[in-house]
Design a protein around this motif. Structure first.
Motif, PDB file in Angstrom:
ATOM      1  N   SER A  22      33.356  49.646  32.392  1.00  0.00           N
ATOM      2  CA  SER A  22      32.466  49.242  31.297  1.00  0.00           C
ATOM      3  C   SER A  22      31.126  49.979  31.329  1.00  0.00           C
ATOM      4  O   SER A  22      30.465  50.140  30.300  1.00  0.00           O
ATOM      5  N   LYS A  23      30.732  50.458  32.506  1.00  0.00           N
ATOM      6  CA  LYS A  23      29.457  51.170  32.642  1.00  0.00           C
ATOM      7  C   LYS A  23      29.521  52.573  32.044  1.00  0.00           C
ATOM      8  O   LYS A  23      28.498  53.114  31.613  1.00  0.00           O
ATOM      9  N   VAL A  24      30.722  53.154  32.046  1.00  0.00           N
ATOM     10  CA  VAL A  24      30.844  54.539  31.576  1.00  0.00           C
ATOM     11  C   VAL A  24      31.657  54.658  30.299  1.00  0.00           C
ATOM     12  O   VAL A  24      31.468  55.593  29.522  1.00  0.00           O
ATOM     13  N   LEU A  25      32.568  53.708  30.065  1.00  0.00           N
ATOM     14  CA  LEU A  25      33.381  53.717  28.848  1.00  0.00           C
ATOM     15  C   LEU A  25      33.463  52.301  28.286  1.00  0.00           C
ATOM     16  O   LEU A  25      34.495  51.630  28.411  1.00  0.00           O
ATOM     17  N   PRO A  26      32.408  51.823  27.668  1.00  0.00           N
ATOM     18  CA  PRO A  26      32.433  50.456  27.134  1.00  0.00           C
ATOM     19  C   PRO A  26      33.462  50.263  26.030  1.00  0.00           C
ATOM     20  O   PRO A  26      33.801  49.128  25.686  1.00  0.00           O
ATOM     21  N   GLU A  27      33.990  51.381  25.487  1.00  0.00           N
ATOM     22  CA  GLU A  27      35.018  51.277  24.447  1.00  0.00           C
ATOM     23  C   GLU A  27      36.327  50.685  24.969  1.00  0.00           C
ATOM     24  O   GLU A  27      37.128  50.151  24.204  1.00  0.00           O
ATOM     25  N   VAL A  28      36.567  50.809  26.268  1.00  0.00           N
ATOM     26  CA  VAL A  28      37.832  50.348  26.848  1.00  0.00           C
ATOM     27  C   VAL A  28      37.783  48.835  27.057  1.00  0.00           C
ATOM     28  O   VAL A  28      36.930  48.317  27.776  1.00  0.00           O
ATOM     29  N   ASN A  29      38.710  48.136  26.417  1.00  0.00           N
ATOM     30  CA  ASN A  29      38.785  46.682  26.505  1.00  0.00           C
ATOM     31  C   ASN A  29      39.607  46.278  27.724  1.00  0.00           C
ATOM     32  O   ASN A  29      40.811  46.526  27.787  1.00  0.00           O
ATOM     33  N   THR A  30      38.938  45.689  28.703  1.00  0.00           N
ATOM     34  CA  THR A  30      39.635  45.295  29.934  1.00  0.00           C
ATOM     35  C   THR A  30      39.898  43.792  29.987  1.00  0.00           C
ATOM     36  O   THR A  30      40.237  43.249  31.037  1.00  0.00           O
ATOM     37  N   ASN A  31      39.754  43.107  28.856  1.00  0.00           N
ATOM     38  CA  ASN A  31      40.052  41.677  28.829  1.00  0.00           C
ATOM     39  C   ASN A  31      41.538  41.423  29.045  1.00  0.00           C
ATOM     40  O   ASN A  31      41.931  40.361  29.534  1.00  0.00           O
ATOM     41  N   LYS A  32      42.340  42.407  28.637  1.00  0.00           N
ATOM     42  CA  LYS A  32      43.776  42.329  28.889  1.00  0.00           C
ATOM     43  C   LYS A  32      44.200  43.601  29.626  1.00  0.00           C
ATOM     44  O   LYS A  32      43.954  44.712  29.140  1.00  0.00           O
ATOM     45  N   ILE A  33      44.824  43.438  30.781  1.00  0.00           N
ATOM     46  CA  ILE A  33      45.287  44.576  31.578  1.00  0.00           C
ATOM     47  C   ILE A  33      46.799  44.454  31.770  1.00  0.00           C
ATOM     48  O   ILE A  33      47.304  43.398  32.172  1.00  0.00           O
ATOM     49  N   PHE A  34      47.513  45.524  31.460  1.00  0.00           N
ATOM     50  CA  PHE A  34      48.961  45.575  31.611  1.00  0.00           C
ATOM     51  C   PHE A  34      49.326  46.712  32.561  1.00  0.00           C
ATOM     52  O   PHE A  34      48.522  47.622  32.795  1.00  0.00           O
ATOM     53  N   ILE A  35      50.548  46.675  33.071  1.00  0.00           N
ATOM     54  CA  ILE A  35      50.994  47.765  33.945  1.00  0.00           C
ATOM     55  C   ILE A  35      52.423  48.162  33.596  1.00  0.00           C
ATOM     56  O   ILE A  35      53.278  47.303  33.335  1.00  0.00           O
ATOM     57  N   ILE A  36      52.651  49.472  33.543  1.00  0.00           N
ATOM     58  CA  ILE A  36      53.978  50.044  33.328  1.00  0.00           C
ATOM     59  C   ILE A  36      54.293  50.951  34.510  1.00  0.00           C
ATOM     60  O   ILE A  36      53.464  51.774  34.902  1.00  0.00           O
ATOM     61  N   GLY A  37      55.486  50.823  35.071  1.00  0.00           N
ATOM     62  CA  GLY A  37      55.909  51.700  36.152  1.00  0.00           C
ATOM     63  C   GLY A  37      57.213  52.388  35.814  1.00  0.00           C
ATOM     64  O   GLY A  37      58.172  51.731  35.392  1.00  0.00           O
ATOM     65  N   HIS A  38      57.243  53.704  35.970  1.00  0.00           N
ATOM     66  CA  HIS A  38      58.479  54.457  35.769  1.00  0.00           C
ATOM     67  C   HIS A  38      59.133  54.739  37.107  1.00  0.00           C
ATOM     68  O   HIS A  38      58.469  55.190  38.047  1.00  0.00           O
ATOM     69  N   SER A  39      60.415  54.456  37.225  1.00  0.00           N
ATOM     70  CA  SER A  39      61.198  54.751  38.423  1.00  0.00           C
ATOM     71  C   SER A  39      60.560  54.096  39.650  1.00  0.00           C
ATOM     72  O   SER A  39      60.325  52.890  39.665  1.00  0.00           O
ATOM     73  N   LYS A  40      60.254  54.857  40.695  1.00  0.00           N
ATOM     74  CA  LYS A  40      59.630  54.271  41.886  1.00  0.00           C
ATOM     75  C   LYS A  40      58.320  53.570  41.544  1.00  0.00           C
ATOM     76  O   LYS A  40      57.963  52.566  42.171  1.00  0.00           O
ATOM     77  N   GLY A  41      57.616  54.073  40.542  1.00  0.00           N
ATOM     78  CA  GLY A  41      56.383  53.429  40.116  1.00  0.00           C
ATOM     79  C   GLY A  41      56.602  52.005  39.655  1.00  0.00           C
ATOM     80  O   GLY A  41      55.701  51.160  39.741  1.00  0.00           O
ATOM     81  N   GLY A  42      57.817  51.718  39.165  1.00  0.00           N
ATOM     82  CA  GLY A  42      58.154  50.356  38.777  1.00  0.00           C
ATOM     83  C   GLY A  42      58.236  49.432  39.974  1.00  0.00           C
ATOM     84  O   GLY A  42      57.797  48.275  39.917  1.00  0.00           O
ATOM     85  N   VAL A  43      58.801  49.932  41.079  1.00  0.00           N
ATOM     86  CA  VAL A  43      58.873  49.139  42.309  1.00  0.00           C
ATOM     87  C   VAL A  43      57.462  48.832  42.808  1.00  0.00           C
ATOM     88  O   VAL A  43      57.135  47.688  43.150  1.00  0.00           O
ATOM     89  N   SER A  44      56.620  49.863  42.853  1.00  0.00           N
ATOM     90  CA  SER A  44      55.241  49.673  43.318  1.00  0.00           C
ATOM     91  C   SER A  44      54.489  48.690  42.431  1.00  0.00           C
ATOM     92  O   SER A  44      53.719  47.854  42.921  1.00  0.00           O
ATOM     93  N   ALA A  45      54.699  48.770  41.111  1.00  0.00           N
ATOM     94  CA  ALA A  45      54.024  47.863  40.182  1.00  0.00           C
ATOM     95  C   ALA A  45      54.464  46.422  40.409  1.00  0.00           C
ATOM     96  O   ALA A  45      53.637  45.497  40.427  1.00  0.00           O
ATOM     97  N   LEU A  46      55.765  46.208  40.574  1.00  0.00           N
ATOM     98  CA  LEU A  46      56.273  44.851  40.806  1.00  0.00           C
ATOM     99  C   LEU A  46      55.756  44.287  42.125  1.00  0.00           C
ATOM    100  O   LEU A  46      55.351  43.122  42.201  1.00  0.00           O
ATOM    101  N   LEU A  47      55.787  45.100  43.169  1.00  0.00           N
ATOM    102  CA  LEU A  47      55.296  44.648  44.464  1.00  0.00           C
ATOM    103  C   LEU A  47      53.813  44.291  44.372  1.00  0.00           C
ATOM    104  O   LEU A  47      53.366  43.272  44.913  1.00  0.00           O
ATOM    105  N   TYR A  48      53.054  45.132  43.686  1.00  0.00           N
ATOM    106  CA  TYR A  48      51.620  44.875  43.549  1.00  0.00           C
ATOM    107  C   TYR A  48      51.361  43.559  42.827  1.00  0.00           C
ATOM    108  O   TYR A  48      50.516  42.756  43.249  1.00  0.00           O
ATOM    109  N   CYS A  49      52.085  43.327  41.743  1.00  0.00           N
ATOM    110  CA  CYS A  49      51.861  42.126  40.939  1.00  0.00           C
ATOM    111  C   CYS A  49      52.243  40.844  41.672  1.00  0.00           C
ATOM    112  O   CYS A  49      51.814  39.759  41.274  1.00  0.00           O
ATOM    113  N   THR A  50      53.028  40.957  42.730  1.00  0.00           N
ATOM    114  CA  THR A  50      53.447  39.763  43.466  1.00  0.00           C
ATOM    115  C   THR A  50      52.761  39.623  44.822  1.00  0.00           C
ATOM    116  O   THR A  50      52.889  38.582  45.467  1.00  0.00           O
TER     117      THR A  50
END
Length: 279
Positions: free
Chosen positions: A110-138
């Motif tokens: 928010s200090k450098v890009l106030p245009e970016v709305n961080t009230n809602k944050i989502f995550i997408i993981g492709h392939s191995k990135g999906g495993v890392s995303a799921l592990l992180y979220c849990t």
């Protein structure tokens, strides 16, 4: 108009990694998406930027990044010039990197890009990135409100046969070929030891009851890298997840690197449309 800004963050083992955010001055009301690339992948592979543009045009901001130990440095490149880092990358390190990204979004962007709305944050993981995303979220305290996996395995280490592991232990190192670059990419014994030490932690079966946010699983039927059996295991164990199958789609949904087309493939169009609807 889609705009893009780059940053350098510090992740696992205090290693720096490159991040870029695509956004619009007036169309960021729907939140920000974190995108995690896969094994032997990187943030600027193929059509990932076109996908980022699509989501920005539909009201999101889109952050993609190179994992700190994906084999690249902080220079803008598609070359794996830091194979010493790739050789010691682990799912644990990737989760630390995601934590650094989320901390940046929540506390600093928010200090450098106030245009970016961080009230809602989502995550997408492709392939191995999906495993890392799921592990992180849990396994981490997080403000991420929805997770999506594209062509994600249920078990990233599934293809490591006993013969492969025995040779790895005997030699102290193993190699995976990168078909795009023809590099033999090293895997140090540290990765195997980490996998064995954290076997329960990295087992997605132990994460199913911990995932308390909406989850979408997307899979192509012609994926040679991650078979439909992996999708079926995700579906079986994450019983509350929504699912979507793209008929005849491969592991990268028709994409390639370099990707020189101006439009996404039909399979990728379906991929992003169903993901947008879910988010």
């Amino acid at each position: 108009m889609v705009q893009n800004k780059q940053f350098v963050l510090q992740g696992a083992s205090d290693e720096e990694f490159l991040v870029d955010i695509s956004y619009s001055n007036g169309l960021n009301s729907k939140g920000v998406i974190i995108f995690c690339h896969g094994f032997k992948g990187f943030k600027d592979w193929g059509c990932w930027q076109l996908i980022a543009d699509y989501f920005v045009e539909n009201g999101f901001s889109f952050l993609k990044f190179n994992f700190s130990h994906n084999g690249m440095g902080v220079a803008q490149s598609d070359d794996f010039t830091h194979l010493d880092k790739f050789a010691v990358n682990t799912l644990g390190k990737e989760m630390e990197d995601i934590q650094s990204v989320e901390h940046f979004l929540v506390n600093e962007i928010s200090k450098v890009l106030p245009e970016v709305n961080t009230n809602k944050i989502f995550i997408i993981g492709h392939s191995k990135g999906g495993v890392s995303a799921l592990l992180y979220c849990t396994q981490y305290q997080t403000k991420i409100s929805k997770v999506v996996t594209w062509a994600s395995p249920f078990d990233f280490h599934r293809n490591w046969s006993s013969k492969f592991i025995e040779k790895w232990k005997a030699d102290g190192i193993q190699y995976i070929k990168n078909a795009r670059t023809n590099q033999m990419m090293p895997l140090q014994l540290e990765i195997l030891e980490d996998m064995e030490t954290n076997k329960e932690k990295y087992d997605l079966r132990n994460c199913t009851k911990k995932l308390d946010i909406p989850y979408l699983i997307v899979q192509g039927t012609d994926d040679a890298a991650v078979k439909m059996e992996e999708f079926n295991l995700l579906k079986k164990h994450f019983t509350k997840a929504k699912t979507h199958i793209i008929e005849a789609a491969n592991h990268v949904f028709g994409g390639s690197h370099p990707y020189q087309e101006k439009e996404l493939t039909e399979h990728t169009k379906e991929l992003v449309a169903v993901t947008k609807a879910f988010l």
